[in-house]
Design an enzyme around this catalytic site. Structure first.
Site, PDB file in Angstrom:
ATOM      1  N   THR A  84       0.847  -1.195   0.000  1.00 46.66           N
ATOM      2  CA  THR A  84       0.000   0.000   0.000  1.00 46.66           C
ATOM      3  C   THR A  84       0.880   1.242   0.000  1.00 46.66           C
ATOM      4  O   THR A  84       1.871   1.322   0.722  1.00 46.66           O
ATOM      5  CB  THR A  84      -0.936   0.030   1.220  1.00 46.66           C
TER       6      THR A  84
ATOM      7  N   PHE B 282       1.165   5.156   0.823  1.00 46.60           N
ATOM      8  CA  PHE B 282       0.615   6.204   1.681  1.00 46.60           C
ATOM      9  C   PHE B 282       1.246   7.543   1.322  1.00 46.60           C
ATOM     10  O   PHE B 282       2.378   7.603   0.826  1.00 46.60           O
ATOM     11  CB  PHE B 282       0.904   5.915   3.155  1.00 46.60           C
TER      12      PHE B 282
END
Length: 290
Positions: free
Chosen positions: A173, A175
């Site tokens: 992921t 960010f």
């Protein structure tokens, strides 16, 4: 004003919490209920920085984020790539065979579909990953599990019934770290890498082939565009905004020329942030060129 606090969405033990630990290990954390609450915490000086997920390598774009970023008034100052390991967490004494339902955030449910199908486990949507672990612990039902990080299991006293159950082992992921003020003077990341990233949003003018012409400046000036996404504005099909990430700094001559050409074909353009590329991005880039 709280100077040493970084806000994130979710409960303690969420992957956003993990991202805070990795990117800003010396800062205190402030859990928030929603992405909007995270942004407001920084705007109202409850926190210095915000940690927001924008995309996952398996699931894709995090819903609503690209709508929130331009209106937030905040600036991207860093990116952080977090390797996402997903665990199936149950109440003490439960076994994998007991589990009939698993709760987690929608984004995480989409990252381990194969495992859930293989074990005939029904996915349930929760508010977030760590919040789902908290609810499972509170409900105490042997047939109900949470999909979350191993640290969430430790925090909420759950047993790890299965680990690393994500569909793809490179599950990552991305960010963004955001602040009230832009930071554009840096030219190196924490490991000394010199690649800079620039993120911006724009709307093209209402002329034929405007997007094609707007993108031409990046190609002719040798600027690598790593992301280009469109989304509707105010629910109107005719009002489309584009989000883009490019390699380089606005002060680089080739980037400056490309942005100048883009400006000619757009009705609006706003730079959301200029920041060093995460070391993982640099490693992946090097692997592709080998």
């Amino acid at each position: 004003m709280t100077k040493n606090v970084i806000a994130f969405q979710g409960e303690l033990g969420a992957y956003s919490h993990q991202a805070c630990r990795i990117s800003r290990p010396d800062m205190d954390v402030l859990p928030c209920r929603t992405f909007e609450d995270v942004i407001e915490a920084v705007r109202s000086h409850q926190a210095e920085l915000a940690m927001l997920p924008v995309e996952n390598s398996t699931y894709g774009r995090v819903a609503d984020i690209h709508h929130l970023l331009p209106a937030s008034g905040l600036h991207i100052i860093d990116e952080a790539f977090v390797r996402v390991h997903i665990s199936l967490l149950g109440v003490p004494g439960a076994t994998l065979g007991d589990i009939r339902e698993a709760m987690s955030h929608t984004v995480l449910l989409g990252q381990c579909r194969k495992f859930l199908r293989a074990h005939s486990i029904l996915p349930l949507t929760g508010t977030d990953t760590a919040g789902s672990a908290m609810e499972v612990a509170q409900r105490g039902e042997p047939a109900l599990a949470a999909l979350a990080s191993p640290i969430a299991g430790e925090i909420y006293g759950l047993d790890e019934l299965a680990h690393e159950i994500e569909d793809f082992k490179n599950n990552t992921t991305r960010f963004l770290v955001m602040s009230r003020e832009p930071v554009r003077a840096r030219r190196l990341n924490a490991e000394g890498g010199g690649l800079m990233m620039t993120s911006f949003v724009f709307r093209v003018r209402n002329i034929p082939a405007a997007l094609y012409k707007a993108m031409g400046g990046f190609a002719t000036n040798g600027v690598n565009m790593t992301k280009l996404e469109s989304y509707m504005v105010d629910g109107q099909f005719i009002a489309t905004q584009f989000y883009a990430d490019i390699e380089g700094h606005p002060e680089d001559p080739n980037v400056a020329r490309a942005l100048e050409e883009l400006d000619y074909f757009t009705s609006s353009m706003d730079i959301l942030g200029v920041y060093p590329a995460d070391p993982l991005r640099l490693r992946q880039k090097a692997e592709q060129t080998d």
